[in-house]
Scaffold this active site. Sequence first.
Site, short mmCIF file in Angstrom:
data_model
loop_
_atom_site.label_atom_id
_atom_site.label_comp_id
_atom_site.label_asym_id
_atom_site.label_seq_id
_atom_site.Cartn_x
_atom_site.Cartn_y
_atom_site.Cartn_z
N ASP A 1 0.71 -0.97 -0.06
CA ASP A 1 0.07 -0.03 -0.06
C ASP A 1 0.99 1.26 -0.01
O ASP A 1 1.82 1.24 0.62
CB ASP A 1 -0.91 0.15 1.23
CG ASP A 1 -2.20 0.67 1.03
OD1 ASP A 1 -2.26 1.77 0.68
OD2 ASP A 1 -3.25 -0.07 1.05
N ASN A 2 0.46 2.01 -0.77
CA ASN A 2 1.13 3.52 -0.72
C ASN A 2 0.65 4.36 0.42
O ASN A 2 1.07 5.89 0.24
CB ASN A 2 1.46 4.12 -1.94
CG ASN A 2 -0.02 4.51 -2.68
OD1 ASN A 2 -0.82 4.48 -2.18
ND2 ASN A 2 0.18 5.41 -3.76
N LYS B 1 2.02 -13.70 -13.99
CA LYS B 1 2.54 -14.53 -15.16
C LYS B 1 3.94 -15.12 -14.68
O LYS B 1 4.22 -16.28 -14.82
CB LYS B 1 2.65 -13.62 -16.44
CG LYS B 1 2.98 -14.16 -17.66
CD LYS B 1 3.17 -13.22 -18.67
CE LYS B 1 3.87 -13.68 -19.97
NZ LYS B 1 4.39 -12.69 -20.94
N PHE C 1 -2.04 6.11 0.04
CA PHE C 1 -2.42 7.58 -0.48
C PHE C 1 -3.92 7.80 0.26
O PHE C 1 -4.18 9.02 0.63
CB PHE C 1 -2.66 7.42 -1.98
CG PHE C 1 -3.46 8.47 -2.61
CD1 PHE C 1 -2.72 10.07 -2.48
CD2 PHE C 1 -4.63 8.51 -2.96
CE1 PHE C 1 -3.36 11.02 -3.22
CE2 PHE C 1 -5.30 9.49 -3.71
CZ PHE C 1 -4.77 10.75 -3.62
N ARG D 1 -17.71 9.54 1.30
CA ARG D 1 -18.90 8.85 0.65
C ARG D 1 -20.05 8.81 1.70
O ARG D 1 -19.98 9.17 2.87
CB ARG D 1 -18.47 7.31 0.44
CG ARG D 1 -17.81 7.18 -0.69
CD ARG D 1 -17.45 5.95 -1.21
NE ARG D 1 -16.33 5.27 -0.59
CZ ARG D 1 -15.62 4.38 -1.03
NH1 ARG D 1 -16.13 3.77 -1.86
NH2 ARG D 1 -14.47 4.01 -0.48
N LYS E 1 -3.37 5.90 -13.59
CA LYS E 1 -2.12 5.03 -13.63
C LYS E 1 -2.35 3.84 -12.69
O LYS E 1 -1.72 2.62 -12.84
CB LYS E 1 -0.95 5.84 -13.18
CG LYS E 1 -0.68 6.93 -14.11
CD LYS E 1 0.51 7.67 -14.01
CE LYS E 1 1.22 8.60 -15.01
NZ LYS E 1 2.41 9.47 -14.20
N ASN F 1 1.48 -4.15 -14.08
CA ASN F 1 2.40 -4.67 -13.17
C ASN F 1 2.10 -6.05 -12.20
O ASN F 1 3.04 -6.87 -12.18
CB ASN F 1 2.69 -3.69 -12.16
CG ASN F 1 3.71 -2.51 -12.77
OD1 ASN F 1 4.25 -2.84 -13.68
ND2 ASN F 1 3.46 -1.31 -12.18
N TYR G 1 -11.66 7.07 -12.86
CA TYR G 1 -11.95 5.48 -12.13
C TYR G 1 -12.41 4.83 -13.05
O TYR G 1 -12.11 3.40 -12.92
CB TYR G 1 -12.84 6.09 -10.97
CG TYR G 1 -12.97 4.97 -9.92
CD1 TYR G 1 -11.89 4.44 -9.17
CD2 TYR G 1 -14.30 4.26 -9.62
CE1 TYR G 1 -11.88 3.29 -8.15
CE2 TYR G 1 -14.48 3.25 -8.83
CZ TYR G 1 -13.18 2.83 -8.40
OH TYR G 1 -13.39 1.84 -7.14
N1 UDP Z 1 -23.96 11.67 -1.40
C1 UDP Z 1 -24.76 12.51 -0.74
N2 UDP Z 1 -24.29 13.18 0.32
C2 UDP Z 1 -23.03 12.80 0.76
C3 UDP Z 1 -22.03 11.97 -0.12
C4 UDP Z 1 -22.55 11.37 -1.09
O1 UDP Z 1 -26.22 12.48 -0.90
O2 UDP Z 1 -22.54 13.42 1.76
C5 UDP Z 1 -24.63 10.80 -2.51
C6 UDP Z 1 -24.01 10.71 -4.00
O3 UDP Z 1 -24.16 11.84 -4.70
C7 UDP Z 1 -24.30 9.71 -4.43
C8 UDP Z 1 -24.69 8.63 -3.48
O4 UDP Z 1 -24.73 9.56 -2.09
O5 UDP Z 1 -25.62 9.77 -5.25
C9 UDP Z 1 -23.41 7.54 -3.11
O6 UDP Z 1 -22.22 8.37 -3.24
P1 UDP Z 1 -21.03 7.69 -2.46
O7 UDP Z 1 -19.77 8.77 -2.89
O8 UDP Z 1 -21.00 7.03 -1.33
O9 UDP Z 1 -20.55 6.45 -3.73
P2 UDP Z 1 -20.98 6.34 -5.43
O10 UDP Z 1 -21.48 7.79 -5.99
O11 UDP Z 1 -19.50 6.03 -5.77
O12 UDP Z 1 -21.85 5.13 -5.35
#
Ligand code: UDP
Length: 314
Positions: free
Chosen positions: A32-33, A104, A35, A185, A90, A98, A144
Site C-alpha cells: 500500500d502507498n 504471469k 495515499f 462517501r 495510472k 504490473n 476511475y
Molecule cells: N451523497 C450524498 N451526500 C454525501 C455523500 C454522497 O447525498 O454526503 C450521494 C452521492 O451524490 C451519490 C450517493 O450518495 O448519489 C453515493 O455516493 P458515494 O460517494 O458514497 O458513492 P458512489 O457515488 O460512488 O456510489
Amino acid sequence: MKRILVTGGAGFIGSHLCERLLNEGNEVICLDNLFSSSKNKIIPFLSNPNFEFVRHDVTFPYFAEVDEIFNLACPASPIHYQHDAIQTIKTSVMGAINMLGLAKRVNAKILQASTSEVYGDPDVHPQTEEYWGHVNPIGIRSCYDEGKRCAESLFVNYHEQNDVKIKIIRIFNTYGPRMELNDGRVVSNFIIQALKGEDITIYGDGLQSRSFQYVDDLVEGMIRMMNTGNDFVGPVNIGNPVEFTMLELAELILELTGSKSKIVNLPLPEDDPSQRQPNIDLARKKLNNWQPTVQLKEGLQNTIKYFDQALKNQ
Ligand code: UDP
C-alpha cells in the site's frame, strides 16, 4: 498455508481481507502507498509473523514469490480518486499491468477488484454482468470508471494470451467499520454528521439509489471467487441487491443514532449515477450460493459504533 499478496491492503476493504486471510493461517504481504488509507488499520496485524507491510505504489513493478494476488489498490471514493485523476488512471492501468506481469512470472492466481462503476449511470436495472455500461469517457468519474474498465480488459487479455489465472469481481457500494473518517462517501458522511449533530448533506433530491453491502459479506464473496476453479473467471457482481434512496439512508441513520441533525440538500455532483443495484444470480450460482447475510440496519449499527469510537479517539 498460502502466500498471498494484497495490493491496497491497508485500505478499508483490504484491511478486512488481510485480517480474514491471516485468520485462515495464510502468509500475507500487504502492499500500500497509504495515499487514501492509513497505517492505523493494519497496526494490529504487525505483530503477526505471517504479516508483512510494504509501502509501495503499484504503478511501479513489485516482485515477490506468491501463490495468489488480490489487486485492490486504487482510491475508490469519488473525492479521493478525483483529487489526482491521472494518478488514479495510472494506478488502475499500470497497477494491473504490473500485477498481471507478476502473476504471469510466478504463476500466481490473480483477482481484480473491479467495480459497479464500470456500468456508469446505468440504463439497465438491476445490472447484470452482460450489461456493457453507460459511462461518460470524459466526465469527472471517467478516471476511475475507464481505468477500471481498462484493467478488466487487461485481465481478460492476459488470460487469453498468456494463460494467466484471473478472477474479476465487480464490487458494489460497500460500508463498514474502518472506513476513513474523511472518505467523503455517503455512509461515512451521514454517520459522522449525525454523531456530531451537524447537517446531513444530501446531494440532489436524495431520490438517487444505491445498494449497500456490509464489508464482511464482500470479503466472503472475494474469497469464494478466488477459490473457484480455473474455468470461471468472471466478471461477477458482488453486492447487496436491496436498494435504498439516499433519503431513506439518511432517515435510517438519524433513527439509529438518535441524532437531531437536520437534512439539507446540496447540488448533485456531475455524472452521479441515479440508480444502482446488482443482479447477483451469477454469484449465487458460481460462488456456492453466496449472498449477503447482513441487513443494512445491523451493518449500520456496527459502523456507527466504530465511528463513535473513532471520533472520540481523534
Ligand atoms: N451523497 C450524498 N451526500 C454525501 C455523500 C454522497 O447525498 O454526503 C450521494 C452521492 O451524490 C451519490 C450517493 O450518495 O448519489 C453515493 O455516493 P458515494 O460517494 O458514497 O458513492 P458512489 O457515488 O460512488 O456510489
